[in-house]
Scaffold this motif. Structure first.
Motif, PDB file in Angstrom:
ATOM      1  N   GLU A  16       7.709  15.375 -11.475  1.00 13.80           N
ATOM      2  CA  GLU A  16       6.428  15.730  -9.446  1.00 13.80           C
ATOM      3  C   GLU A  16       6.887  15.767  -8.206  1.00 13.80           C
ATOM      4  O   GLU A  16       6.510  16.300  -7.796  1.00 13.80           O
ATOM      5  N   LYS A  17       7.818  14.927  -8.184  1.00 13.78           N
ATOM      6  CA  LYS A  17       8.765  15.259  -7.060  1.00 13.78           C
ATOM      7  C   LYS A  17      10.094  16.351  -7.240  1.00 13.78           C
ATOM      8  O   LYS A  17      10.639  16.820  -6.339  1.00 13.78           O
ATOM      9  N   ARG A  18      10.751  16.514  -8.177  1.00  9.96           N
ATOM     10  CA  ARG A  18      11.203  18.082  -8.352  1.00  9.96           C
ATOM     11  C   ARG A  18      12.566  17.129  -7.973  1.00  9.96           C
ATOM     12  O   ARG A  18      13.678  18.514  -7.510  1.00  9.96           O
ATOM     13  N   LEU A  19      12.998  16.625  -8.522  1.00  7.20           N
ATOM     14  CA  LEU A  19      14.512  15.980  -8.132  1.00  7.20           C
ATOM     15  C   LEU A  19      15.282  16.503  -8.872  1.00  7.20           C
ATOM     16  O   LEU A  19      14.904  16.425 -10.071  1.00  7.20           O
ATOM     17  N   ASN A  20      16.367  16.341  -9.045  1.00  6.28           N
ATOM     18  CA  ASN A  20      17.129  16.661  -9.957  1.00  6.28           C
ATOM     19  C   ASN A  20      18.392  15.586 -10.351  1.00  6.28           C
ATOM     20  O   ASN A  20      19.154  15.704 -11.438  1.00  6.28           O
ATOM     21  N   LYS A  21      18.635  14.788  -9.936  1.00  2.52           N
ATOM     22  CA  LYS A  21      19.275  13.375 -10.377  1.00  2.52           C
ATOM     23  C   LYS A  21      19.192  12.382 -10.041  1.00  2.52           C
ATOM     24  O   LYS A  21      18.807  11.496  -8.639  1.00  2.52           O
ATOM     25  N   TYR A  22      19.103  10.869 -10.733  1.00  3.56           N
ATOM     26  CA  TYR A  22      19.016  10.063 -10.885  1.00  3.56           C
ATOM     27  C   TYR A  22      20.239   9.121 -10.773  1.00  3.56           C
ATOM     28  O   TYR A  22      20.978   9.526 -12.185  1.00  3.56           O
ATOM     29  N   SER A  23      20.031   8.386  -9.266  1.00  2.14           N
ATOM     30  CA  SER A  23      21.495   7.749  -9.333  1.00  2.14           C
ATOM     31  C   SER A  23      21.519   6.269  -9.577  1.00  2.14           C
ATOM     32  O   SER A  23      20.276   5.863  -9.226  1.00  2.14           O
ATOM     33  N   ALA A  24      22.900   5.425 -10.005  1.00  2.00           N
ATOM     34  CA  ALA A  24      22.084   3.732 -10.298  1.00  2.00           C
ATOM     35  C   ALA A  24      23.758   2.944  -9.723  1.00  2.00           C
ATOM     36  O   ALA A  24      24.515   3.612 -10.480  1.00  2.00           O
ATOM     37  N   SER A  25      24.148   2.403  -8.885  1.00  2.00           N
ATOM     38  CA  SER A  25      25.263   1.257  -9.170  1.00  2.00           C
ATOM     39  C   SER A  25      24.660  -0.104 -10.169  1.00  2.00           C
ATOM     40  O   SER A  25      23.594  -0.933  -9.852  1.00  2.00           O
ATOM     41  N   VAL A  26      25.152  -0.186 -10.735  1.00  2.00           N
ATOM     42  CA  VAL A  26      25.301  -1.892 -11.693  1.00  2.00           C
ATOM     43  C   VAL A  26      26.394  -2.876 -11.395  1.00  2.00           C
ATOM     44  O   VAL A  26      27.043  -2.202 -11.692  1.00  2.00           O
ATOM     45  N   ILE A  27      26.219  -4.047 -10.970  1.00  2.00           N
ATOM     46  CA  ILE A  27      27.241  -5.351 -11.121  1.00  2.00           C
ATOM     47  C   ILE A  27      27.776  -5.313 -12.393  1.00  2.00           C
ATOM     48  O   ILE A  27      26.902  -5.642 -12.943  1.00  2.00           O
ATOM     49  N   GLU A  28      29.216  -5.462 -12.192  1.00  2.00           N
ATOM     50  CA  GLU A  28      30.186  -5.895 -13.716  1.00  2.00           C
ATOM     51  C   GLU A  28      29.069  -6.987 -14.160  1.00  2.00           C
ATOM     52  O   GLU A  28      28.850  -8.170 -13.433  1.00  2.00           O
ATOM     53  N   ASP A  88      17.092  11.638  -0.081  1.00  2.00           N
ATOM     54  CA  ASP A  88      18.217  12.379  -0.138  1.00  2.00           C
ATOM     55  C   ASP A  88      17.602  13.911  -0.590  1.00  2.00           C
ATOM     56  O   ASP A  88      17.935  14.510  -1.355  1.00  2.00           O
ATOM     57  N   ASP A  89      16.512  13.989  -0.256  1.00  2.00           N
ATOM     58  CA  ASP A  89      15.485  15.567  -0.824  1.00  2.00           C
ATOM     59  C   ASP A  89      16.317  16.905  -0.622  1.00  2.00           C
ATOM     60  O   ASP A  89      16.363  17.440  -1.693  1.00  2.00           O
ATOM     61  N   GLU A  90      17.217  16.923   0.230  1.00  2.00           N
ATOM     62  CA  GLU A  90      18.973  17.975   0.328  1.00  2.00           C
ATOM     63  C   GLU A  90      19.383  18.448  -1.154  1.00  2.00           C
ATOM     64  O   GLU A  90      19.610  19.384  -1.251  1.00  2.00           O
ATOM     65  N   ASN A  91      20.040  17.090  -1.503  1.00  2.00           N
ATOM     66  CA  ASN A  91      20.213  17.034  -2.608  1.00  2.00           C
ATOM     67  C   ASN A  91      20.027  16.476  -3.640  1.00  2.00           C
ATOM     68  O   ASN A  91      20.115  16.904  -4.895  1.00  2.00           O
ATOM     69  N   GLY A  92      18.874  16.452  -3.985  1.00  2.00           N
ATOM     70  CA  GLY A  92      17.900  16.869  -4.786  1.00  2.00           C
ATOM     71  C   GLY A  92      18.037  15.079  -6.179  1.00  2.00           C
ATOM     72  O   GLY A  92      17.816  14.801  -6.656  1.00  2.00           O
ATOM     73  N   THR A  93      18.687  14.454  -5.506  1.00  2.00           N
ATOM     74  CA  THR A  93      19.149  12.876  -5.370  1.00  2.00           C
ATOM     75  C   THR A  93      17.865  11.655  -5.470  1.00  2.00           C
ATOM     76  O   THR A  93      17.504  11.406  -4.355  1.00  2.00           O
ATOM     77  N   ASN A 148       1.526  -1.180   0.093  1.00  2.00           N
ATOM     78  CA  ASN A 148       0.181  -0.395  -0.048  1.00  2.00           C
ATOM     79  C   ASN A 148       0.722   1.765  -0.373  1.00  2.00           C
ATOM     80  O   ASN A 148       0.219   2.240   0.923  1.00  2.00           O
ATOM     81  N   LEU A 149       1.491   1.404  -0.285  1.00  2.00           N
ATOM     82  CA  LEU A 149       3.008   2.862  -1.162  1.00  2.00           C
ATOM     83  C   LEU A 149       3.524   2.476   0.355  1.00  2.00           C
ATOM     84  O   LEU A 149       3.932   4.145   0.656  1.00  2.00           O
ATOM     85  N   ALA A 150       3.555   1.590   1.469  1.00  2.00           N
ATOM     86  CA  ALA A 150       4.116   2.338   2.577  1.00  2.00           C
ATOM     87  C   ALA A 150       5.548   2.937   2.756  1.00  2.00           C
ATOM     88  O   ALA A 150       6.266   2.516   1.341  1.00  2.00           O
ATOM     89  N   ILE A 151       5.875   3.733   3.096  1.00  2.00           N
ATOM     90  CA  ILE A 151       7.861   3.761   2.648  1.00  2.00           C
ATOM     91  C   ILE A 151       8.226   3.558   3.902  1.00  2.00           C
ATOM     92  O   ILE A 151       7.897   2.856   5.354  1.00  2.00           O
ATOM     93  N   ASN A 152       9.794   2.163   3.326  1.00  2.00           N
ATOM     94  CA  ASN A 152      10.461   1.572   3.774  1.00  2.00           C
ATOM     95  C   ASN A 152      11.383   1.551   3.507  1.00  2.00           C
ATOM     96  O   ASN A 152      12.155   1.650   2.230  1.00  2.00           O
ATOM     97  N   ASN A 153      12.064   2.297   4.595  1.00  2.00           N
ATOM     98  CA  ASN A 153      14.172   2.862   4.393  1.00  2.00           C
ATOM     99  C   ASN A 153      13.957   4.034   3.410  1.00  2.00           C
ATOM    100  O   ASN A 153      14.371   3.735   2.310  1.00  2.00           O
ATOM    101  N   CYS A 154      12.964   4.732   3.090  1.00  2.00           N
ATOM    102  CA  CYS A 154      12.706   5.814   1.998  1.00  2.00           C
ATOM    103  C   CYS A 154      12.735   5.649   0.648  1.00  2.00           C
ATOM    104  O   CYS A 154      12.508   5.262  -0.008  1.00  2.00           O
ATOM    105  N   ARG A 155      12.130   3.871   0.713  1.00  2.00           N
ATOM    106  CA  ARG A 155      11.584   3.320  -0.561  1.00  2.00           C
ATOM    107  C   ARG A 155       9.800   3.658  -0.545  1.00  2.00           C
ATOM    108  O   ARG A 155       9.651   2.262   0.502  1.00  2.00           O
ATOM    109  N   ILE A 156       9.464   3.063  -1.624  1.00  2.00           N
ATOM    110  CA  ILE A 156       8.276   3.172  -2.091  1.00  2.00           C
ATOM    111  C   ILE A 156       8.097   1.505  -3.087  1.00  2.00           C
ATOM    112  O   ILE A 156       8.367   1.606  -4.592  1.00  2.00           O
TER     113      ILE A 156
END
Length: 189
Positions: free
Chosen positions: A129-141, A93-98, A64-72
Protein backbone atom coordinates in the motif's frame (compact mmCIF):
# COMPACT_ATOMS: atom_id res chain seq x y z
CA UNK A 1 -23.72 2.67 16.97
CA UNK A 2 -24.03 -0.56 15.03
CA UNK A 3 -21.49 -3.38 15.17
CA UNK A 4 -18.61 -3.40 12.68
CA UNK A 5 -18.41 -6.24 10.16
CA UNK A 6 -14.84 -7.52 9.68
CA UNK A 7 -15.43 -10.10 6.94
CA UNK A 8 -13.26 -8.29 4.39
CA UNK A 9 -11.08 -6.07 6.59
CA UNK A 10 -7.47 -5.27 5.64
CA UNK A 11 -6.30 -4.74 9.24
CA UNK A 12 -7.22 -8.26 10.37
CA UNK A 13 -5.74 -11.73 10.01
CA UNK A 14 -7.08 -15.08 11.13
CA UNK A 15 -5.53 -14.39 14.57
CA UNK A 16 -5.45 -10.65 15.34
CA UNK A 17 -6.98 -7.32 14.44
CA UNK A 18 -5.15 -3.99 14.49
CA UNK A 19 -7.00 -0.90 15.64
CA UNK A 20 -6.04 2.67 16.39
CA UNK A 21 -4.38 3.14 19.78
CA UNK A 22 -6.71 5.08 22.06
CA UNK A 23 -6.19 7.23 25.12
CA UNK A 24 -8.01 4.54 27.13
CA UNK A 25 -5.17 2.11 26.33
CA UNK A 26 -2.92 3.87 28.87
CA UNK A 27 -3.55 1.10 31.40
CA UNK A 28 -2.11 -1.59 29.10
CA UNK A 29 0.98 0.57 28.61
CA UNK A 30 1.32 1.24 32.34
CA UNK A 31 1.16 -2.39 33.45
CA UNK A 32 3.40 -3.76 30.68
CA UNK A 33 6.06 -1.23 31.69
CA UNK A 34 6.69 -3.31 34.83
CA UNK A 35 8.22 -6.05 32.67
CA UNK A 36 11.87 -5.01 32.90
CA UNK A 37 13.24 -7.94 30.89
CA UNK A 38 10.90 -7.10 27.98
CA UNK A 39 11.97 -3.44 28.13
CA UNK A 40 15.62 -4.48 27.88
CA UNK A 41 14.88 -6.61 24.82
CA UNK A 42 12.69 -4.02 23.09
CA UNK A 43 14.26 -0.71 24.08
CA UNK A 44 17.78 -1.92 24.92
CA UNK A 45 17.48 -0.23 28.33
CA UNK A 46 15.42 -0.14 31.47
CA UNK A 47 12.97 2.65 31.93
CA UNK A 48 12.40 4.72 35.05
CA UNK A 49 9.56 3.42 37.24
CA UNK A 50 6.23 3.61 35.38
CA UNK A 51 3.74 6.30 36.32
CA UNK A 52 0.07 6.54 35.48
CA UNK A 53 0.60 10.11 34.29
CA UNK A 54 3.37 9.15 31.85
CA UNK A 55 1.30 6.29 30.41
CA UNK A 56 -1.70 8.59 30.00
CA UNK A 57 0.39 11.28 28.29
CA UNK A 58 2.04 8.69 26.01
CA UNK A 59 -1.31 7.17 25.06
CA UNK A 60 -2.72 10.62 24.36
CA UNK A 61 0.25 11.43 22.10
CA UNK A 62 -0.06 8.27 19.97
CA UNK A 63 -3.86 7.88 20.02
CA UNK A 64 -6.04 7.85 16.91
CA UNK A 65 -3.24 6.99 14.49
CA UNK A 66 -1.44 10.26 15.23
CA UNK A 67 1.99 10.38 13.65
CA UNK A 68 4.51 10.64 16.48
CA UNK A 69 8.17 10.83 15.44
CA UNK A 70 7.21 9.26 12.08
CA UNK A 71 5.56 6.34 13.90
CA UNK A 72 1.94 5.27 13.77
CA UNK A 73 0.83 3.08 16.69
CA UNK A 74 -1.80 0.35 16.67
CA UNK A 75 -3.28 -1.79 19.42
CA UNK A 76 -3.19 -5.53 18.72
CA UNK A 77 -6.31 -7.42 19.71
CA UNK A 78 -7.42 -11.00 19.36
CA UNK A 79 -10.52 -11.51 17.26
CA UNK A 80 -12.39 -11.74 20.59
CA UNK A 81 -11.28 -8.19 21.47
CA UNK A 82 -8.57 -9.04 24.01
CA UNK A 83 -5.82 -6.39 23.97
CA UNK A 84 -2.55 -8.33 23.65
CA UNK A 85 -0.02 -5.82 22.35
CA UNK A 86 1.10 -2.70 20.57
CA UNK A 87 2.80 -2.36 17.20
CA UNK A 88 3.97 0.69 15.36
CA UNK A 89 5.22 1.31 11.87
CA UNK A 90 8.09 3.71 11.33
CA UNK A 91 7.68 5.60 8.06
CA UNK A 92 10.67 7.93 8.16
CA UNK A 93 12.49 7.28 4.91
CA UNK A 94 10.24 7.74 1.89
CA UNK A 95 13.24 8.85 -0.16
CA UNK A 96 14.85 5.42 0.11
CA UNK A 97 11.64 3.43 0.51
CA UNK A 98 12.54 1.82 3.82
CA UNK A 99 10.53 1.28 6.97
CA UNK A 100 10.72 -0.33 10.39
CA UNK A 101 8.42 -1.53 13.13
CA UNK A 102 8.29 -1.76 16.89
CA UNK A 103 6.38 -4.50 18.67
CA UNK A 104 5.43 -5.26 22.27
CA UNK A 105 3.27 -8.20 23.36
CA UNK A 106 2.21 -8.53 27.00
CA UNK A 107 3.97 -11.40 28.76
CA UNK A 108 0.90 -13.62 29.16
CA UNK A 109 0.27 -13.52 25.40
CA UNK A 110 3.78 -14.15 24.04
CA UNK A 111 4.55 -17.22 21.97
CA UNK A 112 1.04 -17.52 20.53
CA UNK A 113 1.72 -15.97 17.13
CA UNK A 114 0.05 -12.62 17.80
CA UNK A 115 3.20 -10.59 17.12
CA UNK A 116 4.03 -12.46 13.92
CA UNK A 117 0.46 -12.06 12.70
CA UNK A 118 0.45 -8.31 13.43
CA UNK A 119 3.82 -7.94 11.68
CA UNK A 120 2.43 -9.65 8.57
CA UNK A 121 -0.39 -7.10 8.40
CA UNK A 122 2.02 -4.16 8.59
CA UNK A 123 4.51 -5.73 6.16
CA UNK A 124 1.66 -6.04 3.66
CA UNK A 125 0.70 -2.42 4.33
CA UNK A 126 4.28 -1.17 3.90
CA UNK A 127 5.04 -3.13 0.75
CA UNK A 128 1.67 -3.28 -1.00
CA UNK A 129 0.00 0.00 0.00
CA UNK A 130 2.80 2.45 0.82
CA UNK A 131 5.03 1.26 -2.09
CA UNK A 132 8.03 0.80 0.21
CA UNK A 133 10.90 -1.43 -0.81
CA UNK A 134 12.64 -2.64 2.34
CA UNK A 135 11.83 -3.49 5.94
CA UNK A 136 14.74 -3.26 8.37
CA UNK A 137 15.04 -4.20 12.04
CA UNK A 138 17.63 -4.52 14.74
CA UNK A 139 17.41 -7.05 17.55
CA UNK A 140 19.53 -7.29 20.67
CA UNK A 141 21.48 -10.52 21.18
CA UNK A 142 19.45 -12.83 23.40
CA UNK A 143 16.03 -11.73 22.14
CA UNK A 144 15.33 -15.21 20.82
CA UNK A 145 11.61 -14.57 20.31
CA UNK A 146 12.23 -11.63 18.00
CA UNK A 147 15.04 -13.41 16.15
CA UNK A 148 12.81 -16.43 15.55
CA UNK A 149 9.91 -14.22 14.44
CA UNK A 150 12.03 -12.27 11.94
CA UNK A 151 13.36 -15.48 10.41
CA UNK A 152 9.82 -16.89 10.24
CA UNK A 153 8.74 -13.74 8.37
CA UNK A 154 11.48 -14.35 5.77
CA UNK A 155 13.89 -11.67 6.97
CA UNK A 156 17.56 -12.27 6.35
CA UNK A 157 20.23 -11.53 8.90
CA UNK A 158 22.25 -8.78 7.26
CA UNK A 159 24.84 -8.06 9.88
CA UNK A 160 25.95 -8.05 13.48
CA UNK A 161 27.42 -5.13 15.36
CA UNK A 162 29.46 -6.75 18.12
CA UNK A 163 29.28 -5.28 21.61
CA UNK A 164 27.10 -2.41 20.39
CA UNK A 165 24.38 -2.20 23.07
CA UNK A 166 25.14 -1.65 26.75
CA UNK A 167 22.55 -2.80 29.25
CA UNK A 168 22.40 -4.93 32.38
CA UNK A 169 26.10 -4.36 33.10
CA UNK A 170 27.56 -5.60 29.83
CA UNK A 171 27.73 -5.10 26.06
CA UNK A 172 25.50 -7.06 23.68
CA UNK A 173 25.61 -7.56 19.94
CA UNK A 174 23.00 -5.84 17.79
CA UNK A 175 21.70 -8.09 15.02
CA UNK A 176 20.30 -6.52 11.85
CA UNK A 177 17.55 -8.10 9.75
CA UNK A 178 16.09 -7.03 6.44
CA UNK A 179 13.37 -8.01 4.00
CA UNK A 180 13.01 -6.56 0.52
CA UNK A 181 9.71 -6.28 -1.30
CA UNK A 182 11.04 -8.67 -3.92
CA UNK A 183 11.68 -11.36 -1.29
CA UNK A 184 8.41 -10.57 0.49
CA UNK A 185 6.49 -11.22 -2.74
CA UNK A 186 8.18 -14.61 -3.12
CA UNK A 187 7.29 -15.66 0.43
CA UNK A 188 4.06 -14.00 1.50
CA UNK A 189 1.84 -13.38 -1.48
Amino acid sequence: MREAVYDNYFWQSDLVRLRAWSEEDWEWDYYTNFDTSAARLADYEINLPPTVLNSKKYSERIANLAINNCRIAFAIETLDGIHVGRINILLDDDENGTFGMGLKISSEHRGKGYGTSAMKILLKYGFMEKRLNKYSASVIEGNEGSIKMHKKLGCEQEGVLKQNIYTNGRYYAEIYFGLTKEDYLKIMV
